[in-house]
Scaffold this motif. Structure first.
Motif, mmCIF file in Angstrom:
data_model
loop_
_atom_site.group_PDB
_atom_site.id
_atom_site.type_symbol
_atom_site.label_atom_id
_atom_site.label_comp_id
_atom_site.label_asym_id
_atom_site.label_seq_id
_atom_site.Cartn_x
_atom_site.Cartn_y
_atom_site.Cartn_z
ATOM 1 N N THR A 351 0.847 -1.192 0.000
ATOM 2 C CA THR A 351 0.000 0.000 0.000
ATOM 3 C C THR A 351 0.881 1.240 0.000
ATOM 4 N N PHE A 352 0.382 2.302 -0.634
ATOM 5 C CA PHE A 352 1.161 3.520 -0.810
ATOM 6 C C PHE A 352 0.197 4.674 -1.039
ATOM 7 N N PRO A 353 0.657 5.910 -0.856
ATOM 8 C CA PRO A 353 -0.233 7.046 -1.136
ATOM 9 C C PRO A 353 -0.718 6.982 -2.581
ATOM 10 N N LYS A 354 -2.013 7.174 -2.752
ATOM 11 C CA LYS A 354 -2.596 7.067 -4.089
ATOM 12 C C LYS A 354 -1.900 8.021 -5.057
ATOM 13 N N GLU A 355 -1.636 7.523 -6.239
ATOM 14 C CA GLU A 355 -0.958 8.281 -7.294
ATOM 15 C C GLU A 355 0.502 8.558 -6.946
ATOM 16 N N ALA A 356 1.035 7.927 -5.853
ATOM 17 C CA ALA A 356 2.442 8.167 -5.503
ATOM 18 C C ALA A 356 3.112 6.868 -5.083
ATOM 19 N N PRO A 357 3.155 5.841 -5.958
ATOM 20 C CA PRO A 357 3.843 4.604 -5.616
ATOM 21 C C PRO A 357 5.335 4.865 -5.461
ATOM 22 N N PRO A 358 6.054 3.981 -4.778
ATOM 23 C CA PRO A 358 7.495 4.197 -4.580
ATOM 24 C C PRO A 358 8.283 4.144 -5.884
ATOM 25 N N PHE A 359 7.740 3.471 -6.884
ATOM 26 C CA PHE A 359 8.312 3.428 -8.226
ATOM 27 C C PHE A 359 7.174 3.096 -9.188
ATOM 28 N N PRO A 360 7.355 3.387 -10.477
ATOM 29 C CA PRO A 360 6.279 3.092 -11.430
ATOM 30 C C PRO A 360 5.898 1.622 -11.396
ATOM 31 N N LEU A 361 4.584 1.341 -11.285
ATOM 32 C CA LEU A 361 4.102 -0.031 -11.189
ATOM 33 C C LEU A 361 2.997 -0.261 -12.200
ATOM 34 N N GLY A 362 3.053 -1.426 -12.837
ATOM 35 C CA GLY A 362 1.991 -1.846 -13.736
ATOM 36 C C GLY A 362 1.725 -3.321 -13.543
ATOM 37 N N VAL A 363 0.548 -3.751 -13.971
ATOM 38 C CA VAL A 363 0.226 -5.171 -13.875
ATOM 39 C C VAL A 363 1.250 -5.964 -14.672
ATOM 40 N N GLY A 364 1.777 -7.007 -14.053
ATOM 41 C CA GLY A 364 2.801 -7.825 -14.690
ATOM 42 C C GLY A 364 4.213 -7.434 -14.308
ATOM 43 N N ASP A 365 4.401 -6.240 -13.682
ATOM 44 C CA ASP A 365 5.742 -5.827 -13.269
ATOM 45 C C ASP A 365 6.224 -6.671 -12.094
ATOM 46 N N ARG A 366 7.526 -6.773 -11.981
ATOM 47 C CA ARG A 366 8.130 -7.512 -10.875
ATOM 48 C C ARG A 366 8.122 -6.627 -9.622
ATOM 49 N N LEU A 367 7.723 -7.218 -8.490
ATOM 50 C CA LEU A 367 7.740 -6.532 -7.206
ATOM 51 C C LEU A 367 8.006 -7.581 -6.133
#
Length: 486
Positions: A351-367
């Protein structure tokens, strides 16, 4: 005329309390056609068909053989103490007796434990005690004496424990009686023994425990899989059920470190931490990082230890209004949602502040999520609440992440890990009680530190493959356990 006398006799008999002469401290014999009762320097004679011998009056109710009318003794001023009614309540392995008093109890409370029998003198006339529902295994003899009601008690097996204490408004005298089964001690290996002992809080509480001066303690099990504790550690001397888990999915709830590898993340409760045979209780100092698609790292809070970026590992609702949620399975983002969102089993969420993830994230990205104890220890298992800390009562679930206090308020079997100041480790399960009472019980036995593990239906202590604590129904499979090896 004879019919009238017989009817009169029957009417008197129905309206009186006839008691065995011995329960009144009297002897009985037949002498020259009379029934003679003697005791305490008094002699009473009754001639069947005629009546009481002089100087006793004819208005006294008649006896029947060796049974003497209580009302006659009352009329004669035989009893020199006030009368008290009695009420009874069942207790596990015992009985509660409550005397309703005409005035406050004039003596100090009493307590006695460890004897096979005892005799009490209650300074009241309490005839209702003759009808008390004494528990099986307890022999009781009641005598109504001029100065007291004498209560002689003997346990047929084991020991007897009683507490006698007054209450006020209205004045009452309470007698709690318990039958204590024999205690048990059994050697398992050098420096390791199994024990069944009682602690007093002040009510007796039976504990089933393994005490070890040495050995290897290991957390065992596999996240997501449930089994009986004994099946999680074949060959162990003893196995105690471990920490909490989600009942639907078997997901562990709380920190679990096994041989330096983090299997489950902290949940905001106290954990058992150890390396070798040195044990600690504390809130884990745990460092966690999320690693994004570009390899950049960011520090994150975990579960109840919230931060700007927080990792959630326990199924259920996660996040707060105004936050975004990245659902992750097998190190891949499978969904980007608005909080609050439902975390399914087998996934974790960032979870992160909306519209302010720690880095760009998209479905399928590695995390990915990584975490470790600081300082590093080989083993940890979270439980809670904390019961004892360095010889002091420390039970306070409000300091830990227990959102629903009701399970901790229920009277149920409790499981705990404890140790003494000398370093003896205890793995134990109690009779049904509450965590707070268990904490006081362990303190009375000399425990220095103690932590509750999962309780209720999960509380199980297996010793050499045998379940030692009483268990109703089929034992419950669990996810984690603490196994003691020689």
């Amino acid at each position: 005329m004879r019919s009238f006398a017989l009817l009169l006799f029957c009417g008197l008999a129905l309206g009186q309390t006839l008691l065995p002469a011995e329960s009144l401290g009297l002897t009985f014999r037949e002498e020259a056609g009379a029934w003679v009762y003697e005791g305490f320097g008094k002699r009473y004679a009754y001639i069947p068909g005629v009546g009481w011998a002089e100087p006793l009056g004819g208005e006294l109710p008649p006896p029947q053989g060796d049974r003497f009318p209580l009302e006659a003794l009352k009329s004669l001023g035989h009893f020199r103490v006030p009368e008290a009614g009695a009420r009874f309540g069942n207790k596990p392995s015992g009985l509660r007796v409550v005397l309703d008093l005409p005035a406050p109890y004039p003596a100090e409370p009493q307590e006695e434990r460890g004897k096979a029998g005892t005799t009490l003198h209650l300074p009241y006339l309490a005839p209702d005690l003759l009808e008390a529902p004494w528990p099986a295994g307890l022999r009781a003899q009641v005598r109504l004496l001029p100065e007291a009601t004498e209560l002689a008690l003997r346990a047929e097996q084991g020991r007897l424990y009683y507490r006698l204490f007054p209450l006020e408004d209205p004045p009452r005298l309470v007698l709690d009686l318990y039958l204590l089964a024999p205690e048990v001690e059994e050697a398992l290996a050098p420096g390791v023994r199994y024990r069944e002992v009682y602690a007093f809080t002040p009510e007796p509480l039976r504990l089933y425990l393994v005490e070890a001066e040495r050995g290897r303690l290991l957390p065992v099990g596999t996240p997501g899989r449930r089994a009986l504790p004994q099946d999680l550690a074949p060959g162990a001397l003893a196995v105690l059920n471990g920490g909490y888990f989600d009942p639907k999915s078997g997901t562990p709830i709380g920190l679990w470190v096994q041989d330096g590898v983090t299997l489950s993340y902290p949940y905001g409760r106290v954990a058992l931490l150890w390396d070798g045979f040195a044990f600690f209780l504390d809130y884990p100092r745990f460092l966690a990082e999320a690693v994004g698609p570009d390899g950049n790292r960011v520090r994150v809070g975990v579960n109840a230890s919230r931060a700007r970026y927080t990792a959630h590992t326990v199924p259920g609702p996660v996040g707060r209004e105004g936050e975004g949620v990245a659902l992750v399975r097998e190190d891949r983002v499978v969904a980007l949602l608005s909080a609050p969102a439902e975390l399914p089993p087998g996934a974790w969420a960032l979870t992160f502040p909306k519209e302010a993830p720690p880095f760009p994230l998209g479905v399928g990205d590695r995390l990915a999520l990584y975490g470790a104890l600081n300082p590093p220890l080989r083993y940890a298992l979270e439980g809670g609440p904390l019961l004892l800390k360095e010889g002091r009562y420390a039970y306070d679930p409000s300091k830990e992440n227990f959102k629903d206090p009701r399970p901790l308020q229920a009277v149920a079997p409790q499981a705990a890990v404890a140790w003494t100041k000398e370093g003896k480790l205890w793995l134990l399960v109690s009779e049904p009680t509450t965590p707070g009472v268990l904490a006081r019980a362990l303190l009375s036995l000399g425990a220095w530190n103690a932590l509750r593990m999962d309780g209720g239906g999960s509380a199980q202590l297996w010793v050499k493959g045998r379940l030692r604590n009483p268990y109703s129904g089929s034992p419950r499979p669990v996810v984690s356990a603490l196994a003691l090896f020689p």
